[in-house]
Structure formats: C-alpha cells, structure tokens
Design a protein around this motif. Structure first.
Motif, PDB file in Angstrom:
ATOM      1  N   ARG A  20       1.172  -1.140   0.183  1.00  0.00           N
ATOM      2  CA  ARG A  20      -0.466  -0.333   0.180  1.00  0.00           C
ATOM      3  C   ARG A  20       1.297   1.237  -0.313  1.00  0.00           C
ATOM      4  NH1 ARG A  20      -1.502   3.441   4.191  1.00  0.00           N
ATOM      5  NH2 ARG A  20      -1.628   1.769   5.808  1.00  0.00           N
ATOM      6  N   ALA A  23       2.757   1.592  -3.445  1.00  0.00           N
ATOM      7  CA  ALA A  23       1.721   2.276  -4.450  1.00  0.00           C
ATOM      8  C   ALA A  23       1.477   3.335  -4.380  1.00  0.00           C
ATOM      9  CB  ALA A  23      -0.009   1.130  -4.048  1.00  0.00           C
ATOM     10  N   TYR A 114      -3.209  -2.959  -5.917  1.00  0.00           N
ATOM     11  CA  TYR A 114      -1.663  -1.854  -5.504  1.00  0.00           C
ATOM     12  C   TYR A 114      -0.876  -2.263  -6.657  1.00  0.00           C
ATOM     13  CZ  TYR A 114      -4.108  -1.276  -0.863  1.00  0.00           C
ATOM     14  OH  TYR A 114      -4.491  -0.245   0.266  1.00  0.00           O
TER      15      TYR A 114
END
Length: 241
Positions: A20, A23, A114
């Motif tokens: 996460r 990304a 992601y």
C-alpha cells in the motif's frame, strides 16, 4: 490498526502495508520505519523476515504478481487446448491478459489492488535489482501471449504484434491505476465513464484492443504521407520549444 490486520501474522501485515505504501507514496519514498510503524511491528521485523528493504520489495512483487500470472497462463492453456490445431480466438487471448487484473483490482480489497500502480513504478524508474526480478516473473508470460496473439492474428507482422502487446499492457495498467487513484477519466467525462465498474472497463478495453491489434500495419502512416499539411506540421514539431 483494525482488527482484521491485527489477526494477521506480522510478516503478512508487513507485506500488505508495504504494498500500500509503495503504491501510494512511491517505492523510494517509503522507509523501513514507515512500514513497520504502519504495520504495528518493531523495526527488526523486516530484517528478521526479509533481510532488507530490497528483499521485501522483491517479496511484495512476487506475492502479488505470481498468482496473477499463473491465472493468465491457466486461461491461455485452456484457450489453446480448446483450439487444438486451429486458430486461436483473439478476443479470448486478450481477455486472458486483461480480465485477471481488472477482476482482482477494481472493487476488490487486499494488497493485489496496488499491483498496477507498482508495475508503473517498475516501468518508469530503472531499478536493476527489481528489473531483473520483474523480468523473471513477466517475460516468459509475455512471450507466451505474444506468440498466442501472432497465432490468433496471422495477418499481423510479428514486430507489430510485439509493439501492440506492449500498448495493450500499458493501456490497461493506466486505466486500472486511474480507477484506483485519481479517477481522472471519471472527471474528464463529467461522470459518464464509471471506472469503478469492472465489467464496463473490461468491455471498453477489449473493444479498443481488438481494433488496434488487427489494424493494417502502417495504414495511419500512409494517410499521413498523403496529407499536404504534414511537412509543415513535422517542421513545427522539430522546432525547439
């Protein structure tokens, strides 16, 4: 930290949080401390489970990418088995490329959403250690699909198939990344284009890619040669800004 994440093993929490953060903020901008802090683990967790940030990055990509590529290859195997010695169905081959990513990303949860934005970072910034690993995971799959497209569109030269395959990959990664990020297409279309609808995204992509993949090689360039304003336009393009 929510209860769902609390219930996961520290290694799994680190992988999901790292995916996460990479990304959202960029691979280079995220530190080990950022990851461990967001995952709620101590600083030694990454070293214990992965050895280094580089190894963690490798693991993130392999964890997210390998199952997706396996799914694509399984679909291609099925298409080839059904076709036997006959021609492959180009639409089905393109769907085997596109649909697994769309279905696993748009409207879903988990770290796999992601992956498109992470892949863009791989293509945009040269990182030898990551590029080599990414090639190991992707090139074999890409060549399988390039060969399949060549078989499905025998009238298209192999060189054109390679160009167009890369455009297919870039096109759907761009659209999925937009749908999971800025939703710019939704804004530009005044809300007409619902990038949150995976079925609509898939059908628009397949329609576009089918036309692009089977277009006569060089036809647009020939039209340009017949345009009387072409030379002046090319001179303007060549002028320094």
């Amino acid at each position: 930290m929510n209860k769902k994440m609390d219930a996961r093993l520290p290694r799994d929490r680190v992988l999901e949080v790292a995916a996460r953060l990479f990304a959202e903020q960029g691979i280079d901008a995220v530190s080990v401390r950022d990851i461990t802090g967001a995952a709620g683990v101590n600083l030694g967790t990454i070293n214990y489970h992965f050895g280094s940030k580089e190894n963690l990055i490798h693991e993130v990509f392999e964890t997210l990418l390998a199952p997706l590529q396996e799914r694509r290859l399984a679909l291609l195997d099925q298409i080839e088995a059904q076709a036997g010695d006959g021609p492959l169905d180009l639409e089905l081959v393109l769907r085997a490329i596109v649909e697994p990513t769309i279905r696993s990303s748009i409207g879903q949860e988990g770290a796999v959403v992601y992956l498109p934005r992470l892949m863009f970072q791989v293509y945009a910034v040269a990182r030898p250690f990551l590029g080599e690993k990414n090639s190991e995971l992707n090139d074999r799959v890409a060549k399988r699909f390039i060969d399949a497209i060549s078989r499905a569109a025998p009238g298209v030269p192999y060189e054109q198939v390679c160009w167009r395959y890369y455009m297919v990959v870039g096109g759907f990664l761009q659209l999925v990344s937009d749908a999971l990020g800025s939703n710019r297409l939704h804004r530009l279309s005044d809300g007409c284009c619902d990038t949150g609808d995976p079925n609509r995204v898939i059908e628009e992509l397949i329609t576009f890619f089918m036309q692009g993949m089977t277009a006569p090689a060089g036809s647009l360039r020939q039209d340009a040669f017949n345009n009387p304003g072409r030379e002046a336009f090319l001179e303007a393009l060549a002028s320094p800004f």
